[in-house]
Design a protein around this motif. Structure first.
Motif, PDB file in Angstrom:
ATOM      1  N   VAL A 245      48.991  96.772  26.899  1.00  0.00           N
ATOM      2  CA  VAL A 245      47.319  97.127  25.822  1.00  0.00           C
ATOM      3  C   VAL A 245      46.604  97.432  26.751  1.00  0.00           C
ATOM      4  O   VAL A 245      45.983  98.395  27.070  1.00  0.00           O
ATOM      5  N   GLY A 246      46.570  96.546  27.653  1.00  0.00           N
ATOM      6  CA  GLY A 246      45.625  96.316  28.542  1.00  0.00           C
ATOM      7  C   GLY A 246      45.893  97.286  30.157  1.00  0.00           C
ATOM      8  O   GLY A 246      45.205  97.642  30.450  1.00  0.00           O
TER       9      GLY A 246
ATOM     10  N   ALA B 245      38.629 118.504  22.624  1.00  0.00           N
ATOM     11  CA  ALA B 245      39.060 117.759  21.706  1.00  0.00           C
ATOM     12  C   ALA B 245      39.982 117.355  22.279  1.00  0.00           C
ATOM     13  O   ALA B 245      39.194 115.719  22.268  1.00  0.00           O
ATOM     14  N   LEU B 246      41.107 116.820  22.549  1.00  0.00           N
ATOM     15  CA  LEU B 246      42.332 116.445  22.601  1.00  0.00           C
ATOM     16  C   LEU B 246      41.603 114.806  23.813  1.00  0.00           C
ATOM     17  O   LEU B 246      41.873 114.173  23.791  1.00  0.00           O
ATOM     18  N   TYR B 247      41.284 116.257  24.859  1.00  0.00           N
ATOM     19  CA  TYR B 247      41.145 115.237  26.202  1.00  0.00           C
ATOM     20  C   TYR B 247      40.230 114.496  25.683  1.00  0.00           C
ATOM     21  O   TYR B 247      40.368 113.290  26.418  1.00  0.00           O
ATOM     22  N   GLN B 248      39.024 114.557  25.430  1.00  0.00           N
ATOM     23  CA  GLN B 248      37.776 113.394  25.265  1.00  0.00           C
ATOM     24  C   GLN B 248      38.612 112.133  23.941  1.00  0.00           C
ATOM     25  O   GLN B 248      37.957 111.558  24.716  1.00  0.00           O
ATOM     26  N   VAL B 249      39.363 113.108  23.025  1.00  0.00           N
ATOM     27  CA  VAL B 249      39.831 111.381  22.387  1.00  0.00           C
ATOM     28  C   VAL B 249      40.134 110.905  23.611  1.00  0.00           C
ATOM     29  O   VAL B 249      40.340 109.586  22.879  1.00  0.00           O
ATOM     30  N   LEU B 250      41.632 111.832  23.666  1.00  0.00           N
ATOM     31  CA  LEU B 250      42.472 110.528  24.929  1.00  0.00           C
ATOM     32  C   LEU B 250      41.197 109.529  25.830  1.00  0.00           C
ATOM     33  O   LEU B 250      41.861 108.543  26.331  1.00  0.00           O
TER      34      LEU B 250
ATOM     35  N   PRO C  39      46.319 101.993  29.146  1.00  0.00           N
ATOM     36  CA  PRO C  39      45.670 102.758  29.784  1.00  0.00           C
ATOM     37  C   PRO C  39      44.518 103.216  31.570  1.00  0.00           C
ATOM     38  O   PRO C  39      44.800 104.044  31.639  1.00  0.00           O
ATOM     39  N   PHE C  40      45.379 102.401  32.070  1.00  0.00           N
ATOM     40  CA  PHE C  40      45.437 102.107  33.483  1.00  0.00           C
ATOM     41  C   PHE C  40      46.602 103.026  33.930  1.00  0.00           C
ATOM     42  O   PHE C  40      45.450 103.105  35.023  1.00  0.00           O
ATOM     43  N   VAL C  41      47.588 102.960  33.697  1.00  0.00           N
ATOM     44  CA  VAL C  41      48.849 103.293  34.462  1.00  0.00           C
ATOM     45  C   VAL C  41      48.546 105.148  34.344  1.00  0.00           C
ATOM     46  O   VAL C  41      48.478 105.657  34.905  1.00  0.00           O
ATOM     47  N   ALA C  42      47.925 105.610  33.049  1.00  0.00           N
ATOM     48  CA  ALA C  42      47.561 106.110  32.873  1.00  0.00           C
ATOM     49  C   ALA C  42      46.628 106.676  33.339  1.00  0.00           C
ATOM     50  O   ALA C  42      46.564 108.386  33.946  1.00  0.00           O
ATOM     51  N   ARG C  43      45.697 106.494  33.669  1.00  0.00           N
ATOM     52  CA  ARG C  43      44.489 107.134  35.013  1.00  0.00           C
ATOM     53  C   ARG C  43      45.220 106.785  36.501  1.00  0.00           C
ATOM     54  O   ARG C  43      44.654 107.806  36.444  1.00  0.00           O
TER      55      ARG C  43
ATOM     56  N   ASN D 175      39.428 104.822  28.095  1.00  0.00           N
ATOM     57  CA  ASN D 175      37.808 103.736  28.798  1.00  0.00           C
ATOM     58  C   ASN D 175      37.969 102.804  27.850  1.00  0.00           C
ATOM     59  O   ASN D 175      37.107 101.348  28.573  1.00  0.00           O
ATOM     60  N   ILE D 176      37.627 102.924  26.628  1.00  0.00           N
ATOM     61  CA  ILE D 176      37.723 101.622  25.635  1.00  0.00           C
ATOM     62  C   ILE D 176      38.750 100.170  26.073  1.00  0.00           C
ATOM     63  O   ILE D 176      37.792  99.421  26.575  1.00  0.00           O
ATOM     64  N   PHE D 177      39.564 100.810  26.010  1.00  0.00           N
ATOM     65  CA  PHE D 177      40.948 100.028  26.177  1.00  0.00           C
ATOM     66  C   PHE D 177      40.966  99.178  27.886  1.00  0.00           C
ATOM     67  O   PHE D 177      41.070  98.243  28.676  1.00  0.00           O
ATOM     68  N   ARG D 178      39.917  99.955  29.097  1.00  0.00           N
ATOM     69  CA  ARG D 178      39.799 100.031  29.935  1.00  0.00           C
ATOM     70  C   ARG D 178      38.656  98.230  30.118  1.00  0.00           C
ATOM     71  O   ARG D 178      38.228  98.074  31.750  1.00  0.00           O
ATOM     72  N   SER D 179      37.876  98.877  29.358  1.00  0.00           N
ATOM     73  CA  SER D 179      37.230  98.486  29.489  1.00  0.00           C
ATOM     74  C   SER D 179      36.575  96.606  28.736  1.00  0.00           C
ATOM     75  O   SER D 179      35.915  96.430  29.253  1.00  0.00           O
ATOM     76  N   ILE D 180      37.622  96.820  28.043  1.00  0.00           N
ATOM     77  CA  ILE D 180      37.781  95.242  27.117  1.00  0.00           C
ATOM     78  C   ILE D 180      38.136  94.399  27.966  1.00  0.00           C
ATOM     79  O   ILE D 180      39.162  94.700  28.828  1.00  0.00           O
ATOM     80  N   PRO D 181      37.687  92.782  28.816  1.00  0.00           N
ATOM     81  CA  PRO D 181      38.471  92.205  29.789  1.00  0.00           C
ATOM     82  C   PRO D 181      39.356  91.203  28.814  1.00  0.00           C
ATOM     83  O   PRO D 181      39.698  91.267  27.365  1.00  0.00           O
ATOM     84  N   TYR D 182      40.403  91.413  29.665  1.00  0.00           N
ATOM     85  CA  TYR D 182      41.884  91.028  29.221  1.00  0.00           C
ATOM     86  C   TYR D 182      42.163  89.905  28.282  1.00  0.00           C
ATOM     87  O   TYR D 182      42.205  90.014  27.189  1.00  0.00           O
ATOM     88  N   ILE D 183      40.699  89.405  28.986  1.00  0.00           N
ATOM     89  CA  ILE D 183      41.007  87.468  28.036  1.00  0.00           C
ATOM     90  C   ILE D 183      40.838  87.585  26.991  1.00  0.00           C
ATOM     91  O   ILE D 183      40.947  87.443  25.734  1.00  0.00           O
ATOM     92  N   VAL D 184      39.590  88.420  26.496  1.00  0.00           N
ATOM     93  CA  VAL D 184      39.247  89.706  24.840  1.00  0.00           C
ATOM     94  C   VAL D 184      40.207  89.744  24.175  1.00  0.00           C
ATOM     95  O   VAL D 184      40.622  90.011  22.886  1.00  0.00           O
ATOM     96  N   LEU D 185      41.008  90.790  24.803  1.00  0.00           N
ATOM     97  CA  LEU D 185      42.373  91.895  24.376  1.00  0.00           C
ATOM     98  C   LEU D 185      43.030  90.677  23.993  1.00  0.00           C
ATOM     99  O   LEU D 185      43.196  91.345  22.635  1.00  0.00           O
TER     100      LEU D 185
END
Lengths: 226, 343
Positions: free
Chosen positions: A107-108, A60-65, A111-115, A70-80
């Protein structure tokens, strides 16, 4: 000197501004890189050990994380940047200047580092983990004595890639008021028709990227005894 | 020292249940070098991991020393594992650490004060004969040297038991022998119990006191190596014995090139190999014997092996020879019968 005065007149006039911009970009990139690593590396570790069949499976925790990342990685930076303006205002009372850019950069990038960290840690040989378990290592010992050291060159490469992305992101942030070389290129070079400033600031960004890559490669190679 | 009782291990996946271990009992005495042999998939890797509970049994009991491992808390189990060293087929050393740091890892994990590490590591490197490699990285070492480091590491916390998971399977024959010598040396010097799994009978033959043969999740034969070698009961055991007894089948070309007379395959086990059976048969029966191929080996006090012999003469000579050999405890198979005579 003659050459510079003839072909780069504005660079000479605005040299102090350019120097300040270099420092601003350096500041934004380094601070946001450190913060992204501080958030991203533990997040990457969590993504590995909570996944199925690993040290502490917690689906469950894995899925949430995973979804959050993924959400934060898919938002274009300019929008962020725009989304985070109100948050920035609350936090530091302003939405312009280098400090204002840090939040959106972290924030941008975190998540990139995490992956990237996740991928590196997954490459650690399962046998080595098993060996440490057979010695009676705790999960915490396995993380800091085995997983992190054994994936360090990969993590360093990941952090290097992130630093380079942050140079690009910070330039983008510059356009919307964060300062730095990006702002210089856009405001003075593009909007102010000072082509020489645009060229020089861009060259400076390129040099910055090259230097970061070189440093990253050297460190990764030094640490790699495979 | 180690007692496994009725161990069952099932792996469940979306295709169903796979039984890796199906009711295994094992009794290993202190100071034994106990070999577990089997083909891949027989469950031996899973079995050896039961002894330090890297794999938890679906049912059954694991007793190491006086401790029921499966009844321990996670914390106590970690502590108990420090007294059970493990050596792996692929060594599983950390490439990010030097040899010294690799061997010190179990000490770090056990919380041994750092000031004591160097001395202990040097003792261990001395034991495995690699004192000069302390500051090298594993990638600079050969396979045999890596395994020596693996052994040194496994011994760091003075374990009572050493588990070897195919410890020599990734090594060439010469290196295998040197590692086996080292294990034997450690066994006698430190008096620790060694459990090793392998698919090579050579390993069992060379250092083990006792052996268990595994097939499809069960122990199909177990006991003193000498006993199992001299009276193998199952086909699998016999196949494994063929690995070491040098009893390749005699080739058909060779057979057809031979002159007349019966060809016998004589298997000598235990006592029969120590006697002068063939020469006595020659004198007693007055037959002519031609030795074709074979090998007799000595394992501790027992000899065993196979000999292909040709008996000159007709069916009568063959029958007499077969009877004589059998009476003297030799197992005889007629490879090619003799022709003629009172058939």
């Amino acid at each position: 000197m003659e050459f510079i005065n003839t072909y780069l007149p504005n660079v000479v006039t605005f040299w102090d501004y350019i120097v300040k911009a270099i420092w601003e970009t350096g500041y934004m990139v380094s601070l946001s890189l450190v913060l992204s690593a501080l958030v991203g590396i533990p997040l990457g570790v969590l993504l590995v050990i909570t996944s199925k069949g690993h040290l502490k499976p917690m689906p469950a925790l894995y899925q949430v994380l995973s979804i959050i990342v993924n959400i934060f990685r898919s938002i274009p930076y300019i929008v962020l940047i725009i989304i985070l303006i109100p948050v920035t205002r609350v936090l530091i009372n302003t939405s312009i200047g280098p400090n204002a850019a840090i939040l959106s950069l972290v924030v941008g990038a975190a998540p990139f580092v995490a992956r990237l960290v996740e991928t590196s840690i997954r490459e650690v040989d399962k046998g080595v983990i098993e060996a440490s378990q057979s010695m009676g290592a705790t999960t915490w010992q396995i993380i800091y004595k085995i997983l992190l050291p054994e994936s360090l060159p990969g993590i360093i490469s990941g952090v290097t890639v992130t630093a380079i992305s942050l140079v690009g992101f910070s330039a983008m942030a510059g356009v919307v008021g964060a300062g730095g070389l990006g702002a210089m290129a856009y405001n003075y070079g593009f909007n102010g028709f000072k082509t020489d400033i645009m060229i020089v600031t861009t060259v400076l960004l390129i040099v910055m990227v090259q230097v970061i890559q070189m440093i990253g490669d050297v460190i990764a190679r030094k640490l790699d005894h495979r | 020292m180690i007692k496994l009782t009725n161990i069952v291990k099932e792996f469940k996946n979306r295709f169903g249940t796979f039984t890796a271990l199906n009711g295994v009992d094992l009794d290993i005495q202190k100071g034994d070098i106990y070999g577990i042999i089997g083909y891949s998939g027989a469950g031996k890797s899973t079995l050896v991991r039961m002894i330090n509970l890297l794999e938890t049994p679906t049912s059954g009991e694991v007793l190491v020393g006086d401790t029921h491992l499966h009844k321990l808390t996670a914390r106590d189990l970690r502590k108990a594992r420090r007294k059970i060293g493990m050596v792996f087929q692929h060594f599983n050393l950390l490439w990010s650490r030097t040899v010294l740091e690799n061997v010190a890892l179990p000490l770090e994990i056990a919380g041994v004060p750092k000031s004591e590490h160097k001395e202990r590591v040097n003792q261990l490197l001395d034991l495995v004969g690699l004192t000069d490699k302390a500051d090298m990285y594993p990638s600079q070492l050969s396979g045999g040297q890596k395994q020596r480091i693996g052994i040194a590491r496994a011994l760091a916390n003075n374990p009572d038991v050493l588990l070897c998971d195919e410890a020599t399977s990734a090594l060439d024959p010469k290196t295998t022998d040197s590692i086996l010598d080292l294990l034997k040396d450690i066994n006698s010097k430190l008096g620790l119990t060694i459990v090793l799994i392998t698919h090579e009978m050579h390993v069992i033959e060379k250092i083990c006191d006792k052996v268990a043969v595994m097939e499809s999740g069960r122990v199909i034969e177990a006991g003193e190596v000498v006993e199992v070698f001299s009276h193998p009961k199952t086909t699998t055991t016999k196949e494994f014995l063929n690995q070491v007894s040098g009893t390749e089948q005699i080739s058909d070309e060779f057979l057809s090139g031979l002159g007349e007379g019966a060809v016998l395959r004589c298997t000598f086990l235990g006592g029969s190999a120590g006697q002068t059976v063939i020469s006595r048969m020659i004198t007693d029966l007055g037959v002519q014997v031609n030795i074709l191929q074979g090998q007799i080996k000595r394992l501790k006090e027992v000899a065993f092996g196979t000999l292909y012999v040709q008996i000159q003469g007709d069916v009568d000579a063959e029958a007499k020879a077969v009877a004589y050999l059998k009476k003297n405890g030799v197992i005889v198979n007629v490879v090619r019968g003799a022709e003629g005579g009172s058939n």
